[in-house]
Design a protein around this motif. Structure first.
Motif, PDB file in Angstrom:
ATOM      1  N   VAL A   5     -33.110 -15.281 -18.233  1.00  0.00           N
ATOM      2  CA  VAL A   5     -33.766 -15.370 -19.699  1.00  0.00           C
ATOM      3  C   VAL A   5     -34.581 -14.266 -20.172  1.00  0.00           C
ATOM      4  O   VAL A   5     -34.333 -13.629 -21.036  1.00  0.00           O
ATOM      5  CB  VAL A   5     -34.019 -16.700 -19.730  1.00  0.00           C
ATOM      6  N   LEU A   6     -35.636 -14.021 -19.169  1.00  0.00           N
ATOM      7  CA  LEU A   6     -36.568 -12.996 -19.378  1.00  0.00           C
ATOM      8  C   LEU A   6     -35.884 -11.586 -19.661  1.00  0.00           C
ATOM      9  O   LEU A   6     -36.178 -10.696 -20.244  1.00  0.00           O
ATOM     10  CB  LEU A   6     -37.634 -13.002 -18.480  1.00  0.00           C
ATOM     11  N   THR A   7     -34.997 -11.460 -18.836  1.00  0.00           N
ATOM     12  CA  THR A   7     -33.992 -10.184 -18.718  1.00  0.00           C
ATOM     13  C   THR A   7     -33.089  -9.856 -19.998  1.00  0.00           C
ATOM     14  O   THR A   7     -33.348  -8.838 -20.406  1.00  0.00           O
ATOM     15  CB  THR A   7     -33.110 -10.277 -17.414  1.00  0.00           C
ATOM     16  N   VAL A   8     -32.632 -10.949 -20.399  1.00  0.00           N
ATOM     17  CA  VAL A   8     -31.720 -10.931 -21.896  1.00  0.00           C
ATOM     18  C   VAL A   8     -32.856 -10.468 -22.767  1.00  0.00           C
ATOM     19  O   VAL A   8     -32.654  -9.785 -23.485  1.00  0.00           O
ATOM     20  CB  VAL A   8     -31.200 -12.318 -21.965  1.00  0.00           C
ATOM     21  N   ALA A   9     -34.056 -11.372 -22.955  1.00  0.00           N
ATOM     22  CA  ALA A   9     -35.049 -11.267 -23.807  1.00  0.00           C
ATOM     23  C   ALA A   9     -35.385  -9.593 -23.928  1.00  0.00           C
ATOM     24  O   ALA A   9     -35.652  -9.126 -24.826  1.00  0.00           O
ATOM     25  CB  ALA A   9     -36.185 -12.335 -23.672  1.00  0.00           C
ATOM     26  N   MET A  10     -35.854  -9.136 -22.754  1.00  0.00           N
ATOM     27  CA  MET A  10     -36.110  -7.729 -22.464  1.00  0.00           C
ATOM     28  C   MET A  10     -35.237  -6.838 -22.951  1.00  0.00           C
ATOM     29  O   MET A  10     -35.481  -5.768 -23.765  1.00  0.00           O
ATOM     30  CB  MET A  10     -36.603  -7.595 -21.249  1.00  0.00           C
ATOM     31  N   LEU A  11     -34.099  -7.104 -22.652  1.00  0.00           N
ATOM     32  CA  LEU A  11     -32.672  -6.002 -23.063  1.00  0.00           C
ATOM     33  C   LEU A  11     -32.617  -6.009 -24.443  1.00  0.00           C
ATOM     34  O   LEU A  11     -32.497  -5.098 -25.290  1.00  0.00           O
ATOM     35  CB  LEU A  11     -31.451  -6.309 -22.260  1.00  0.00           C
ATOM     36  N   SER A  12     -32.885  -7.181 -25.083  1.00  0.00           N
ATOM     37  CA  SER A  12     -32.854  -7.410 -26.619  1.00  0.00           C
ATOM     38  C   SER A  12     -34.063  -6.707 -27.309  1.00  0.00           C
ATOM     39  O   SER A  12     -33.718  -5.861 -28.197  1.00  0.00           O
ATOM     40  CB  SER A  12     -32.773  -8.877 -26.776  1.00  0.00           C
ATOM     41  N   LEU A  13     -35.073  -6.859 -26.936  1.00  0.00           N
ATOM     42  CA  LEU A  13     -36.263  -6.438 -27.594  1.00  0.00           C
ATOM     43  C   LEU A  13     -36.107  -4.661 -27.349  1.00  0.00           C
ATOM     44  O   LEU A  13     -36.522  -4.064 -28.198  1.00  0.00           O
ATOM     45  CB  LEU A  13     -37.494  -6.642 -26.752  1.00  0.00           C
ATOM     46  N   GLN A  39     -36.812 -27.900 -21.176  1.00  0.00           N
ATOM     47  CA  GLN A  39     -37.192 -26.493 -21.249  1.00  0.00           C
ATOM     48  C   GLN A  39     -36.071 -25.495 -20.884  1.00  0.00           C
ATOM     49  O   GLN A  39     -35.846 -24.587 -21.371  1.00  0.00           O
ATOM     50  CB  GLN A  39     -38.524 -26.117 -20.528  1.00  0.00           C
ATOM     51  N   SER A  40     -35.627 -26.163 -19.634  1.00  0.00           N
ATOM     52  CA  SER A  40     -34.372 -25.209 -19.249  1.00  0.00           C
ATOM     53  C   SER A  40     -33.245 -25.144 -20.104  1.00  0.00           C
ATOM     54  O   SER A  40     -32.537 -23.947 -20.659  1.00  0.00           O
ATOM     55  CB  SER A  40     -33.764 -25.797 -17.828  1.00  0.00           C
ATOM     56  N   ALA A  41     -32.808 -26.126 -20.847  1.00  0.00           N
ATOM     57  CA  ALA A  41     -31.936 -26.085 -21.903  1.00  0.00           C
ATOM     58  C   ALA A  41     -32.164 -25.350 -23.056  1.00  0.00           C
ATOM     59  O   ALA A  41     -31.110 -24.735 -23.551  1.00  0.00           O
ATOM     60  CB  ALA A  41     -31.718 -27.673 -22.438  1.00  0.00           C
ATOM     61  N   VAL A  42     -33.573 -25.266 -23.358  1.00  0.00           N
ATOM     62  CA  VAL A  42     -34.110 -24.450 -24.743  1.00  0.00           C
ATOM     63  C   VAL A  42     -33.983 -22.892 -24.014  1.00  0.00           C
ATOM     64  O   VAL A  42     -33.356 -22.215 -24.863  1.00  0.00           O
ATOM     65  CB  VAL A  42     -35.307 -24.779 -24.975  1.00  0.00           C
TER      66      VAL A  42
END
Length: 465
Positions: free
Chosen positions: A363-371, A440-443
């Motif tokens: 999830v953090l990887t996807v967020a970093m790539l998006s930013l 939290q995992s689902a979100v």
């Protein structure tokens, strides 16, 4: 308007739930309140514009769209306040009510038609955030963050109010459309110096709220000292509301004075992009890096203001705000879970996370790539739409500079990814999996899927306005 009433009334009702002395009921109650507000807001979509309070506030598709972003952002962020549910000393009812009141202020900022309503919205939002920034009273950094935010925010508010007063003095009205008519009226030429000074002061006041350089100095320290959960809210909801308000101000009040304010906004854009990206490179703290990242993204959003290209700018800023908010919530959510259990804010605290918690790392990887604006994520199309609006108006040099700054951004956004996947755990405590609840995992999964969905099918949100 229904969402404002619901959030105000139920926010007060939520305070009384605190008398039950059971934090477990507060999180579900707050989620239900936000779901009701989001549903009421959706029902306003496509309806005829409705004005309230003597035309000071208007609910139309523009306000509904940006209200949807801020309410959805808060809804997705709220599950990560679960730590406070189990903290016997946390004033959870007050925290949630302040967040709901802050949302009321944000909705006023995206719905205003009168500068007095803009000021009221900013103050409701700001005062709530001053309190939440210092909510961790046992932490010296939180106290310092609240004091800095309050003192500097008070000065910025005074500057904004002085600017509003000068604009009123030059045009004789607080109403946006009437201000626009006054600016375009040749008979008011003698009042133009007063108007221009007022405009600059307003830009300074709003620039402070959205962390734009050179009014950004408070951002790194306040973001770092504020509890991570509230930092995420500050970085997303406050910025989205601020830019929606800024865009509305330029579109309806100052569009005929572009020859004056475009150089000013362009200079702020370049400075914000430069300081945000270069400053982020130098950080060793992941949380402080995200603070400078927030500054840099204000620079990208400013490109849409510089272009002021009708629907292209509106849709570009809307889509970018949505993609940025989702990715930032995901980033701070993962970071909060790491900080809560590993007690580290630096990149070393993320070492080995891919082995202990593959979901958090993904999830953090996807967020970093998006930013960073990498293709197949929402962040890529967010930048694409804003750059397209600027190119359409001929600002090629500005777009080239923004692309170069985006390349700089790739460097610091990949640092957390490298730490998670390529570096061993920093200490023995870091080899223990981080506890993440099923909710939290689902979100987190929803956040990652939304980021990818916006990158694969951008059309579902890029042409709503």
């Amino acid at each position: 308007m229904t969402s404002i009433v619901l959030l105000s009334v139920l926010g007060i009702a939520n305070l009384f739930l605190g008398f039950l002395r059971s934090n477990r009921i507060l999180l579900p109650a707050a989620l239900v309140i936000l779901l009701l507000a989001f549903g009421a807001n959706v029902l306003d979509w496509g309806a005829a514009p409705q004005s309230y309070f003597n035309n000071m506030l208007t609910i139309d598709n523009y306000s509904v769209a940006f209200t949807g972003i801020v309410v959805l952002t808060t809804l997705l962020l709220l599950p990560f306040s679960e730590k406070y549910v189990h903290d016997g000393e946390a004033n959870l009812a007050e925290y949630y009510s302040l967040l709901l009141f802050a949302l009321v202020g944000a909705i006023m900022m995206v719905s205003y038609d009168n500068m007095l309503m803009l000021f009221v919205g900013i103050e409701i939002l700001s005062i709530s955030m001053y309190v939440l920034a210092g909510s961790d009273k046992r932490n010296v950094r939180s106290n310092e963050a609240a004091l800095k935010y309050f003192l500097m925010g008070s000065f910025a508010t005074g500057i904004l109010l002085f600017g509003i007063a000068l604009v009123y003095g030059a045009t004789g009205t607080f109403q946006l459309t009437q201000i626009g008519a006054g600016v375009a009226n040749p008979a008011n030429a003698s009042f133009m110096p007063m108007l221009y000074i007022g405009m600059l002061l307003m830009f300074i006041g709003i620039g402070f709220k959205v962390s734009a350089a050179p009014f950004h100095y408070w951002t790194p320290d306040v973001y770092e000292g504020t509890p991570t959960f509230f930092t995420a809210f500050m970085s997303t909801v406050v910025k989205t509301a601020g830019f929606a308000a800024f865009l509305k101000l330029l579109l309806f009040a100052f569009s005929t004075a572009q020859s004056f304010w475009v150089p000013t906004i362009m200079a702020m854009t370049v400075l914000t992009l430069l300081i945000g990206n270069v400053g982020a490179v130098a950080q060793s703290s992941a949380k402080r890096m995200l603070a400078y990242s927030s500054i840099s993204h204000a620079g990208y959003l400013f490109i849409g203001l510089v272009a002021l290209n009708g629907k292209l700018s509106e849709n570009g800023i809307f889509f970018y705000s949505l993609a940025y908010s989702i990715a930032t919530v995901a980033s701070f959510a993962v970071l909060k879970l790491v900080i809560d259990q590993r007690q580290r804010e630096d990149y070393d605290g993320l070492n080995g996370l891919a082995k202990t918690n593959p979901l958090l790392a993904f999830v953090l990887t996807v967020a970093m790539l998006s930013l960073a604006g990498i293709p197949l994520t929402g962040g890529f199309f967010g930048k694409f739409f804003l750059f397209g609006a600027a190119v359409d108006k001929g600002y090629i040099g500005l777009v080239v500079f923004a692309v170069v700054m985006s390349m700089v951004g790739i460097y610091y956004y990949l640092r957390p990814v490298i730490a998670m996947y390529m570096r061993p755990a920093a200490d023995e405590a870091a080899t223990t999996p981080i506890v993440v609840s099923g909710f939290q995992s689902a979100v987190l999964v929803i956040l990652a899927l939304l980021t990818i969905l916006l990158g694969v099918l951008p059309g579902i949100a890029s042409s709503l306005l």
